[in-house]
Every structure is written in C-alpha cells, then in structure tokens.
Design a protein around this motif. Structure first.
Motif, PDB file in Angstrom:
ATOM      1  N   ALA A 140      57.886   0.115 -20.605  1.00  0.00           N
ATOM      2  CA  ALA A 140      57.343   1.485 -20.045  1.00  0.00           C
ATOM      3  C   ALA A 140      57.682   2.753 -20.955  1.00  0.00           C
ATOM      4  CB  ALA A 140      58.061   1.838 -18.773  1.00  0.00           C
ATOM      5  N   TRP A 141      58.871   2.488 -21.806  1.00  0.00           N
ATOM      6  CA  TRP A 141      59.348   3.576 -22.590  1.00  0.00           C
ATOM      7  C   TRP A 141      58.373   3.427 -23.989  1.00  0.00           C
ATOM      8  CZ3 TRP A 141      61.547   7.576 -24.164  1.00  0.00           C
ATOM      9  CH2 TRP A 141      61.858   7.969 -25.387  1.00  0.00           C
ATOM     10  N   VAL A 142      57.968   1.978 -24.020  1.00  0.00           N
ATOM     11  CA  VAL A 142      57.143   1.806 -25.408  1.00  0.00           C
ATOM     12  C   VAL A 142      55.751   2.624 -25.253  1.00  0.00           C
ATOM     13  CG1 VAL A 142      55.687   0.260 -26.587  1.00  0.00           C
ATOM     14  CG2 VAL A 142      58.218  -0.268 -26.124  1.00  0.00           C
ATOM     15  N   THR A 143      55.119   2.506 -23.950  1.00  0.00           N
ATOM     16  CA  THR A 143      53.878   2.975 -23.644  1.00  0.00           C
ATOM     17  C   THR A 143      54.021   4.528 -23.759  1.00  0.00           C
ATOM     18  OG1 THR A 143      53.261   1.146 -22.372  1.00  0.00           O
ATOM     19  CG2 THR A 143      51.844   2.986 -21.979  1.00  0.00           C
ATOM     20  N   ALA A 144      55.038   4.744 -22.984  1.00  0.00           N
ATOM     21  CA  ALA A 144      55.099   6.454 -22.642  1.00  0.00           C
ATOM     22  C   ALA A 144      55.417   7.045 -24.085  1.00  0.00           C
ATOM     23  CB  ALA A 144      56.189   6.763 -21.648  1.00  0.00           C
ATOM     24  N   SER A 145      56.198   6.531 -24.735  1.00  0.00           N
ATOM     25  CA  SER A 145      56.530   7.222 -25.818  1.00  0.00           C
ATOM     26  C   SER A 145      55.508   7.239 -26.992  1.00  0.00           C
ATOM     27  CB  SER A 145      57.962   6.573 -26.505  1.00  0.00           C
ATOM     28  OG  SER A 145      57.642   5.288 -26.764  1.00  0.00           O
ATOM     29  N   ILE A 146      54.668   5.991 -26.873  1.00  0.00           N
ATOM     30  CA  ILE A 146      53.655   5.963 -27.974  1.00  0.00           C
ATOM     31  C   ILE A 146      52.427   7.019 -27.667  1.00  0.00           C
ATOM     32  CG2 ILE A 146      51.496   4.699 -28.813  1.00  0.00           C
ATOM     33  CD1 ILE A 146      53.293   2.401 -28.969  1.00  0.00           C
ATOM     34  N   LEU A 165      43.244   6.674 -37.405  1.00  0.00           N
ATOM     35  CA  LEU A 165      42.517   5.391 -37.495  1.00  0.00           C
ATOM     36  C   LEU A 165      43.613   4.555 -36.715  1.00  0.00           C
ATOM     37  CD1 LEU A 165      40.219   3.114 -38.194  1.00  0.00           C
ATOM     38  CD2 LEU A 165      41.768   2.967 -40.450  1.00  0.00           C
ATOM     39  N   PHE A 166      44.937   4.400 -37.303  1.00  0.00           N
ATOM     40  CA  PHE A 166      46.035   3.571 -36.992  1.00  0.00           C
ATOM     41  C   PHE A 166      46.420   4.027 -35.352  1.00  0.00           C
ATOM     42  CE2 PHE A 166      46.374   2.736 -41.458  1.00  0.00           C
ATOM     43  CZ  PHE A 166      46.293   1.405 -41.283  1.00  0.00           C
ATOM     44  N   MET A 167      46.295   5.259 -35.250  1.00  0.00           N
ATOM     45  CA  MET A 167      46.628   5.951 -33.847  1.00  0.00           C
ATOM     46  C   MET A 167      45.743   5.173 -32.848  1.00  0.00           C
ATOM     47  SD  MET A 167      46.867   9.819 -32.566  1.00  0.00           S
ATOM     48  CE  MET A 167      47.806  10.501 -33.646  1.00  0.00           C
ATOM     49  N   GLY A 168      44.504   5.154 -33.289  1.00  0.00           N
ATOM     50  CA  GLY A 168      43.364   4.687 -32.280  1.00  0.00           C
ATOM     51  C   GLY A 168      43.753   3.058 -31.961  1.00  0.00           C
ATOM     52  N   ALA A 169      43.989   2.549 -33.009  1.00  0.00           N
ATOM     53  CA  ALA A 169      44.432   1.084 -33.001  1.00  0.00           C
ATOM     54  C   ALA A 169      45.667   0.818 -31.880  1.00  0.00           C
ATOM     55  CB  ALA A 169      44.587   0.395 -34.246  1.00  0.00           C
ATOM     56  N   PRO A 184      45.696  -3.395 -23.486  1.00  0.00           N
ATOM     57  CA  PRO A 184      45.616  -4.610 -24.096  1.00  0.00           C
ATOM     58  C   PRO A 184      44.829  -5.822 -23.724  1.00  0.00           C
ATOM     59  CG  PRO A 184      47.314  -3.905 -22.366  1.00  0.00           C
ATOM     60  CD  PRO A 184      46.524  -2.909 -22.421  1.00  0.00           C
ATOM     61  N   GLY A 185      44.314  -5.504 -22.522  1.00  0.00           N
ATOM     62  CA  GLY A 185      43.181  -6.706 -22.054  1.00  0.00           C
ATOM     63  C   GLY A 185      42.087  -6.811 -23.028  1.00  0.00           C
ATOM     64  N   VAL A 186      41.569  -5.475 -23.201  1.00  0.00           N
ATOM     65  CA  VAL A 186      40.304  -5.615 -24.038  1.00  0.00           C
ATOM     66  C   VAL A 186      40.472  -5.659 -25.677  1.00  0.00           C
ATOM     67  CG1 VAL A 186      38.383  -3.984 -24.599  1.00  0.00           C
ATOM     68  CG2 VAL A 186      39.372  -3.882 -22.396  1.00  0.00           C
ATOM     69  N   TYR A 187      41.603  -5.110 -25.950  1.00  0.00           N
ATOM     70  CA  TYR A 187      41.969  -4.922 -27.432  1.00  0.00           C
ATOM     71  C   TYR A 187      43.218  -5.899 -27.989  1.00  0.00           C
ATOM     72  CZ  TYR A 187      38.603  -1.367 -27.672  1.00  0.00           C
ATOM     73  OH  TYR A 187      37.578  -0.504 -27.525  1.00  0.00           O
ATOM     74  N   GLY A 188      43.637  -6.490 -27.096  1.00  0.00           N
ATOM     75  CA  GLY A 188      44.854  -7.687 -27.351  1.00  0.00           C
ATOM     76  C   GLY A 188      44.381  -8.561 -28.656  1.00  0.00           C
ATOM     77  N   TRP A 199      39.848   4.194 -27.319  1.00  0.00           N
ATOM     78  CA  TRP A 199      40.778   5.268 -27.672  1.00  0.00           C
ATOM     79  C   TRP A 199      40.772   6.175 -28.922  1.00  0.00           C
ATOM     80  CZ3 TRP A 199      43.471   8.141 -24.367  1.00  0.00           C
ATOM     81  CH2 TRP A 199      43.655   7.540 -22.920  1.00  0.00           C
ATOM     82  N   PHE A 200      40.113   5.392 -30.000  1.00  0.00           N
ATOM     83  CA  PHE A 200      39.959   6.099 -31.104  1.00  0.00           C
ATOM     84  C   PHE A 200      38.962   7.311 -30.890  1.00  0.00           C
ATOM     85  CE2 PHE A 200      37.349   7.194 -34.890  1.00  0.00           C
ATOM     86  CZ  PHE A 200      38.275   7.261 -35.927  1.00  0.00           C
ATOM     87  N   LEU A 201      37.710   6.869 -30.179  1.00  0.00           N
ATOM     88  CA  LEU A 201      36.866   7.877 -29.739  1.00  0.00           C
ATOM     89  C   LEU A 201      37.411   8.902 -28.971  1.00  0.00           C
ATOM     90  CD1 LEU A 201      33.724   5.626 -29.817  1.00  0.00           C
ATOM     91  CD2 LEU A 201      34.305   7.291 -31.650  1.00  0.00           C
ATOM     92  N   ALA A 202      38.088   8.536 -27.991  1.00  0.00           N
ATOM     93  CA  ALA A 202      38.529   9.429 -27.081  1.00  0.00           C
ATOM     94  C   ALA A 202      39.720  10.449 -27.656  1.00  0.00           C
ATOM     95  CB  ALA A 202      39.455   8.918 -26.048  1.00  0.00           C
ATOM     96  N   MET A 203      40.348   9.887 -28.628  1.00  0.00           N
ATOM     97  CA  MET A 203      41.478  10.869 -29.485  1.00  0.00           C
ATOM     98  C   MET A 203      40.691  11.811 -30.363  1.00  0.00           C
ATOM     99  SD  MET A 203      43.096  10.130 -32.537  1.00  0.00           S
ATOM    100  CE  MET A 203      42.656   8.509 -32.729  1.00  0.00           C
TER     101      MET A 203
END
Ligand code: SF4
Ligand code: SF4
Length: 711
Positions: free
Chosen positions: A204-210, A316-320, A328-332, A367-371
């Motif tokens: 949860a922390w990893v997801t929220a902090s990222i 680029l890296f932020m999007g990834a 994770p299910g789509v881009y894992g 997420w790259f395009l959204a960001m």
C-alpha cells in the motif's frame, strides 16, 4: 514497530531540527568564523554516530572504548582542521580588513560542497547506526559489498525520513530568503524525499508513495513550464537548478523502475543522493536566485533542449512505473526483456529490440498518456484562459476533450470494457492519434475501419481544414497547444535548422522527407497485406511492417523530435513533413473550404508588425504577402491553430471554413470572425462615408498592448 525502533525514530526526528537550523546558520553566516564554526558543528553531529556504529556492531566493553576513541579522534581531527581553516582565512586578508564578508552568497563552491558532504555523511552514518541497532540486513537486491551497503542505507527509512524532514524544516527556516520558484519547488522536493517507496515495506505504501510522488513531480514540471513562459529571462542559478532537479527526477524514476523490476535499489539510492545534493546546493546560496545574471531561454536552444530532454526521460520512466504499479495485470509482463547474451550481433539486436519496444509500449500506455495529458492539459488550460478568440477557445476545449477521449479513455478502457473478446485490430480508434494505417496489420477485415476512418476524418477536413486532425484530434495538438510550447514557436525563426522549413513552400528538404515517408507508408502497407494474406512472410523487429512503421513514427520518432523543438522548431512533425497522417490531412485540406482571410488587404499593406506571421507555430512567415496581394492565404501546412487571428493587432484576420461558405451561399452576411473583440481599423476616408476602403485612406488603430502572441 517495536520500542527500539520507536525510540530511534524519535531520536532521528529530534536530530533533524538542529541539523536544519545549522543549515540556516550556514546560509546566514556573516563572518568567516561563523561560517567555519557552523560547519564544525555540523561535522560534530555526524561524527558522534561513528562511535554509535562501532558499539552497535559488537556491543561490549571494549567496543565502547573503541567507540569513544573513534569519536574522540574524529572530533580532534575536525577541531584541528577548523583551526587551520580559520588561520588560513585570516592570513589571506590584510590585517586591517574587517572580518565581515560579503554574505552567504560569497560562500565558495568548495565550502558549499563541504557542507553538503558533511550533511550527507552525517545522515548516512546515523541511518547506518540505526540499521545496525535494529539488526536490519544491509544486503539488498542480491547486492552485497559496499554498493549494497550504501544503497540499503540511503533507501532506508532512517535516511529518507530524517532527510525529508530536514529539508522541510530548512525550507521553512529560510523561507524569507527564498525566491518564488524555490518556495514552490523546495517543499515538493522535501515531500518527494519523504515519499520514498522503499522506506516502508508494504504494498500500500509503495503504491501510494509512487502515485503521490508522481503527482508532486508533475506539479513541479507544470510549474517550471509555466514559470519560464511567464519569465522569458530567468536567473542563471535558477536555470542550472531547474536542469539539475529535473535530471534528478528522471534518474529517480529510472531507478524506481529498476527497483520494481529487479529489486535493485542502487540507481534509486543514487538519485536520492543527487536530489538531496541539488536541494542543499540551492538552499545554501539562495541569493544567487535573485541575481541580475540572467539569460533569455528562448535564445538558449541548448538549455531548453536539456530541460525538455530531462522532462521527457522523467515522464517516460514515470509512465512505466505508474503502469506497473497501477495496472500490473496489463503491464506486468508488457515490457520487452530479451536476454543480452550470445554473439555481438545478437546482443545488439536484442538491445535494440528491448529499447525500441520499451519506448513504444510506454509512450502508448495508459498511464504515460494520462500523465502527459494531465501535465500538458494544465498548460492548455492556462493558454485557454488568456485566449481572446472565442473560436480558439472552443478549439482548445475540443483539444482537451479529444485527448481525454481518444488517447486515454477509448483505447485504454472503452473498447476493452465494451468488447472484451474483440480480436486485435477491430478495436482501432476511428479518430485520434492512432488513426488509420499502422494501428493494425492491413488485413481485409481492417479495410472497413480504414475506410470509415478516412471517410469521417477526410470529410471533416474538407469542411474545417487540417486543424480537424493536427489542431484537435491528434495528441500533438495538446502537446504543442499549451502556453510554454506555444512560446517555443520562436525557435522556428531562431534555429538554423528550423529556418530551412519556414514558409508555406515545399523546400527540397521538406519534399524529400514527405516523399520518403509516403513511399514508406505505401511499401509497408503492401508488405503488411501480403504478409497477412500469407503470400510472403516478413516482420520488422518482430512486428508487422505497417505496425512497426506506425510504432516508429508515433511511439519513438515523434517524441524524439518533440524534445528537439529548440533545434527543429515547434510543430516540427508538420513543418518537416514526416508525419504521414498530417500529410494526408494537409493534402485533403488543400482542396477543402478552410482558408485564412483578411477583411481589408489595405490594412495588411500598411501593417509593419506582421504579428500574424510571428505568432504562427508552424512558421508560415509568408502569409502577410498573400494577405496583401490576394486577401487570403491557404497552405496545406496550415494546421488552423488560429494564433495568427488573435495576434493580428488590427483584428483584420479571420478563419473562413464551411460555416462562412454556407452563409455566403445562403446570401447571409459573412460574419468575418466578429467574435474577436479587437479595436477595428477605420477603413474609410474620414468625412466620406460610404466610399470604398483604400490603403491610403486606411487609418490603423495602434496595436493593442500585449496583443502579440495571444490567440
Ligand atoms: S503532423 Fe501528424 S503528428 Fe503532427 S499534428 Fe499533424 S497528425 Fe499530429
Ligand atoms: S498582422 Fe494583421 S494586419 Fe498585419 S499582415 Fe498580419 S493579418 Fe495583416
């Protein structure tokens, strides 16, 4: 959290306050003695942790003695160094000179480097002491040795939390000395340090902090872009700081991705150190940010390129990273990872394959395009606020809506939600960037989609011009449409390479690029068709030829060219003619109803500002000549952005399309773009109402203040 950790946490928090205060004293030192003594105290605070480490590693009576000896020796050495520094600083000045010095900004680079190194070492030793005291393993991601040790110390909560706190407190203590950009960015820097994902071992922390850290970085990028738009000249110190902090964030995002993929935090640790150094380097000399030593960024292509490149790599890296964490299910397993093993040729091919498809997958990802949409959308929103022309306001609103619909919602959610079992190729968005050829192999079932795409887009283009594609539907319209990128149109005229593409004529270079692009499109389409129907077997980097060509054009080349705006000019996909979608739209638009018209040729003949040409983001600098001779201008390169309309200080220019054509056919008066509330020209000789306009008789109202560049 056990009692030991709680106590150590309290100690770390308590230590943050004096450290931050000493940083402030360093900045505010008024004499050399004060400056060196502050440094001495900072060093002392770090040295006491050496003893703690010695004892914590092997707690015993003899190690306690060793700890005391080590601490004492270090402190004695520091005192000796302080004496030497003080004596040397006094000896270097005439005896009569005052002990006062010019102020904190006079601190030498060496002094600042020493101060930053001491703070860093001090934090590192405290964190290591606490790791040892809590028996936390210091081998991470399979890395042992000094690299693993340093990385595990830096990414630990004992380092990042106290450091983030120190940065926050130091910012607050130095607030009155900070310039506006530092007040905006430094608190975010401190927050991002606190939001280090490795600090707490919970998903949860990893997801929220990222997610929160990414929001912070996006906010910084938007702020930086808008700041340089509002301030065409910026202090050199700020220019350097901005490049460094954006590069640090790019490194941080790359480090995060590596950590997520193979759990090795070395690059992340390096980026944390870099971010911290960039922070303290700025904070220790805030006066430099108010200096008169400034530069005009629109005249510094190298600086602007550095800024765009750092932002793009970070995004680029932020999007990834966001794709991996939030979907994770789509881009894992979406990122290519051919093993770099075998002969040199195999390694080269695999590396090229990995890099190419990584770029393509990420730049087309949700997420790259959204960001990017969020970031660039804010800039477009700011542009919309200052736009005068109602028509252009509508266009900008459509740009944002189209991006949201065709770049993110439809490809990422709508089709998969509506047609979960639809075969690949049938879910091609009819409009948007991925329109037409290349979005899927050219198979017979694809023809209907292609036909519909070009029927809809082509019809709209005939009615409203190329702006339907390049000014609304295309993702590029959002990217180029914001305030800052609009201001980068200046590079179309200042860059030697971009100047080669100025004007509406087809230069040899332009013709060559367009010719090669269109020939390649035809070739790959046939290859794709023959491959799909089983007559031949061909693929490029493992993909269908037309899909590869599309991916190369819009997943790689477009972004590479985007960051080279300072060298190749704004809207370079249009001006250089390499985008086949834009070229097709331009060719259709050439026979359509869209054109630019002026109300009075005489006004243009008397005009000396030529603001319409200066505001054109595509660099169509020859339009005034056409207005003067024909009263209208039409070019297949014109994307109908409409900046020229708002920029004309006399309100003489308007866009004519199907709406005007219909009104003329119906015999209704042509509205002539009367939505622009500008001062009008008096085109009639004074005292002779009803007589025809004439150049000599035209009296031009002086240009409005601030009209230039507003659309
Ligand atoms: S030329 Fe191509 S990439 Fe550029 S704006 Fe037009 S459609 Fe988009
Ligand atoms: S700025 Fe206005 S008046 Fe001047 S040439 Fe352009 S359209 Fe004509």
């Amino acid at each position: 959290m056990n009692l030991t950790e709680l106590l150590l946490g309290l100690v770390a928090l308590v230590m943050a306050v004096p450290t931050a205060y000493l940083v402030r004293l360093t900045v505010e030192a008024r004499t050399r003695v004060q400056a060196w003594v502050t440094l001495f105290l900072l060093a002392m605070m770090g040295e006491m942790w050496v003893g703690a480490i010695v004892y914590a590693r092997t707690p015993s009576e003899s190690s306690a003695v060793g700890a005391l000896a080590a601490t004492g020796a270090l402190m004695a050495a520091t005192v000796a160094l302080l004496f030497v520094a003080l004596i040397r600083s006094r000896a270097s000045r005439p005896a009569s000179a005052s002990d006062r010095f010019a102020g904190p900004h006079a601190l030498s680079a060496w002094y600042r480097a020493l101060a930053v190194a001491i703070v860093l070492a001090s934090e590192g030793m405290m964190a290591y002491a606490f790791l040892v005291a809590t028996a936390t393993p210091t081998i991470v991601g399979g890395l042992g040795g000094s690299a693993g040790l340093v990385a595990s110390v830096v990414v630990s909560p004992w380092f990042v939390f106290p450091m983030g706190l120190e940065m926050g407190i130091a910012t607050a203590l130095l607030w009155s000395r900070l310039s506006a950009p530092l007040r905006a960015i430094l608190p975010v820097q401190a927050a991002i340090m606190l939001l280090t994902p490795t600090a707490i071992g919970s998903a949860a922390w990893v997801t929220a902090s990222i997610a929160l850290g990414s929001v912070g970085m996006i906010a910084v990028i938007v702020y930086v872009m808008e700041h340089i738009y509002r301030h065409r000249e910026i202090p050199s110190a700020l220019g350097t700081y901005l490049l460094r902090i954006l590069a640090a964030y790019a490194l941080m995002m790359a480090g995060l991705l590596l950590w997520l993929v193979d759990h090795t935090p070395v690059w992340l640790a390096a980026s944390i150190v870099v971010e911290m150094v960039v922070y303290f380097w700025a904070v220790l000399a805030p006066e430099g940010f108010r200096s008169d030593e400034r530069f005009a960024w629109q005249l510094r292509a190298d600086w602007t390129f550095g800024l765009l490149a750092a932002i793009f790599v970070g995004e680029l890296f932020m999007g990834a990273v966001l794709d991996l964490v939030l979907l994770p299910g789509v881009y894992g397993s979406a990122f290519p990872s051919l093993p770099l093993a075998g002969g040199a040729g195999t390694i080269l091919y695999d590396a090229l394959y990995n890099a190419f498809w990584f770029l393509v997958v990420v730049t087309g990802s949700t997420w790259f395009l959204a960001m990017m949409g969020a970031e660039m959308g804010v800039l477009v929103l700011l542009k919309l606020r200052e736009t005068v022309s109602k028509e252009n306001k509508v266009r900008l609103a459509l740009v944002m809506g189209s991006y949201a619909a065709f770049a993110t919602f439809f490809p990422s959610y709508y089709y998969s939600a509506l047609f979960p079992k639809a075969p690949a190729g049938t879910a091609v968005p009819v409009l948007g960037w991925s329109m037409g050829f290349g979005s899927a192999p050219v198979v017979p079932s694809f023809f209907l989609v292609i036909f519909l795409t070009y029927l809809i887009v082509g019809s709209l283009t005939i009615l409203f011009g190329r702006r339907v594609v390049c000014g609304v539907f295309c993702t590029a319209a959002l990217m180029y449409g914001g305030t800052t990128f609009d201001a980068m149109s200046s590079f179309n005229r200042t860059s030697p390479s971009a100047r080669k593409y100025l004007g509406s004529r087809f230069s040899n270079l332009y013709s060559a690029t367009t010719g090669v692009t269109m020939a390649a499109l035809v070739a790959v389409s046939f290859l794709s068709y023959f491959d799909a129907t089983g007559r031949i077997s061909v693929s490029v980097l493992g993909a269908d030829p037309s899909v590869f060509f599309f991916s190369l054009s819009f997943g790689v080349l477009w972004f590479l060219i985007f960051v080279t705006i300072p060298y190749t000019g704004n809207y370079n996909c249009v001006t250089m003619g390499w985008c086949y979608t834009g070229t097709i739209a331009g060719a259709i638009g050439r026979v359509g109803l869209f054109k630019l018209k002026v109300r009075d040729k005489g006004v243009c003949k008397s005009c000396t500002t030529l603001d319409c040409a200066k505001a054109c983001p595509v660099g169509l600098v020859d339009m005034p000549g056409h207005f003067r001779t024909k009263g209208e201008f039409r070019s297949s390169k014109c994307c109908g952005i409409g900046n020229c309309v708002g920029a004309c200080p006399y309100g003489n220019l308007y866009v004519s399309d199907v709406r005007h054509w219909v009104r003329r056919r119906l015999g209704v008066d042509d509205p002539k773009n009367d939505d622009v509330p500008l001062p009008m020209v008096h085109t009639r000789p004074r005292g002779s109402p009803g007589s025809a306009p004439s150049v000599h008789a035209a009296t031009i109202v002086p240009p409005r203040q601030g009209a230039v560049g507003r659309a």
